[in-house]
Write a protein that holds these residues in place. Structure first.
Motif, short mmCIF file in Angstrom:
data_model
loop_
_atom_site.label_atom_id
_atom_site.label_comp_id
_atom_site.label_asym_id
_atom_site.label_seq_id
_atom_site.Cartn_x
_atom_site.Cartn_y
_atom_site.Cartn_z
N GLY A 138 -20.39 -17.32 10.29
CA GLY A 138 -19.97 -16.92 8.96
C GLY A 138 -20.13 -15.43 8.68
O GLY A 138 -19.90 -14.98 7.56
N ASN A 139 -20.50 -14.64 9.69
CA ASN A 139 -20.69 -13.20 9.51
C ASN A 139 -19.64 -12.41 10.29
O ASN A 139 -18.85 -12.96 11.04
N ILE A 188 -16.55 -14.74 11.61
CA ILE A 188 -16.51 -15.62 12.77
C ILE A 188 -17.33 -16.87 12.46
O ILE A 188 -18.48 -16.78 12.04
N ILE A 189 -16.70 -18.02 12.66
CA ILE A 189 -17.33 -19.31 12.38
C ILE A 189 -17.61 -20.04 13.69
O ILE A 189 -16.75 -20.08 14.58
N ASN A 190 -18.78 -20.63 13.81
CA ASN A 190 -19.11 -21.48 14.95
C ASN A 190 -19.52 -22.84 14.39
O ASN A 190 -20.58 -22.99 13.81
N ALA A 228 -22.41 -27.01 18.40
CA ALA A 228 -23.86 -27.16 18.51
C ALA A 228 -24.48 -26.11 19.42
O ALA A 228 -25.69 -26.00 19.49
N THR A 229 -23.64 -25.34 20.15
CA THR A 229 -24.17 -24.30 21.04
C THR A 229 -23.57 -22.96 20.67
O THR A 229 -22.63 -22.87 19.86
N ASP A 230 -24.12 -21.91 21.24
CA ASP A 230 -23.61 -20.56 20.98
C ASP A 230 -22.15 -20.45 21.41
O ASP A 230 -21.73 -21.06 22.39
N ILE A 265 -19.02 -7.73 22.90
CA ILE A 265 -19.26 -9.17 22.95
C ILE A 265 -20.02 -9.61 21.70
O ILE A 265 -21.00 -9.00 21.30
N VAL A 266 -19.55 -10.71 21.10
CA VAL A 266 -20.22 -11.32 19.95
C VAL A 266 -20.70 -12.70 20.39
O VAL A 266 -19.94 -13.48 20.96
N VAL A 267 -21.98 -12.98 20.15
CA VAL A 267 -22.54 -14.31 20.42
C VAL A 267 -22.85 -14.92 19.05
O VAL A 267 -23.66 -14.38 18.30
#
Length: 180
Positions: A107-108, A147-149, A152-154, A177-179
């Motif tokens: 969400g950031n 960016i939304i994830n 359940a994992t990165d 790179i964004v994790v």
């Protein structure tokens, strides 16, 4: 009469080819021979136009490379050779990205800064792929969309920045790179 070369001087980026076209007041009744020297030297190509092999410049300054064209008429008479000059721009060093890897919460957004040893004499183009892909932004710094994830994992998302100098030469793309 000597050949007329177009362009007489070409600017090119390292890693490209250049095509030269020659003309003659004798029209089509001549053969065009392209050499690597003003006299003697190796015959590189017979015909018109002439496309160079890939040219490279691994130095820090412009490099000049010369080719020469001579005309041979139907009687076998040869003209003096006309130069065809290439000014080869050096390869650009890739940008340095800060931060190179950014861990964020879902969400950031992330803001990446790119730096070049050429300073402000370059344009920064941000892409979604290491080659090809879509141009996302031109400028510096670059802020991602939110960016939304939902997993359940990165989740990893990759962005890439390319430098373009005032002559249009491009660097290799540097990953950001964004994790999530």
């Amino acid at each position: 009469d000597a050949a007329i070369v177009n362009p007489p001087v070409a600017q090119a980026c390292s890693g490209n080819t250049v095509t030269f076209t020659a003309t003659s007041v004798l029209g089509t009744a001549v053969t065009y021979n392209w050499y690597d020297a003003a006299t003697a030297g190796a015959l590189l190509f017979t015909g018109n136009p002439f496309t160079t092999d890939t040219i490279t410049n691994t130095g820090a300054a412009d490099l000049t490379k010369m080719y020469y064209v001579e005309l041979v008429d139907t009687g076998g008479c040869r003209s003096i050779r006309t130069p065809a000059t290439i000014v080869i721009r050096p390869s650009l060093d890739a940008a340095v990205v800060n931060p190179p890897v950014a861990p964020i919460c879902s969400g950031n957004t992330v803001t990446f800064n790119a730096n070049s040893i050429l300073g402000t004499a370059v344009t920064y183009n941000w892409y979604d792929a290491t080659t090809g892909g879509s141009l996302l932004f031109t400028g510096n710094p670059f802020t991602t969309d939110t960016i939304i994830n939902n997993g359940a994992t990165d989740l990893t998302r990759m962005y890439y920045v390319e430098l373009v100098d005032t002559a249009g030469c491009k660097s290799l793309r540097t990953p950001a790179i964004v994790v999530i």
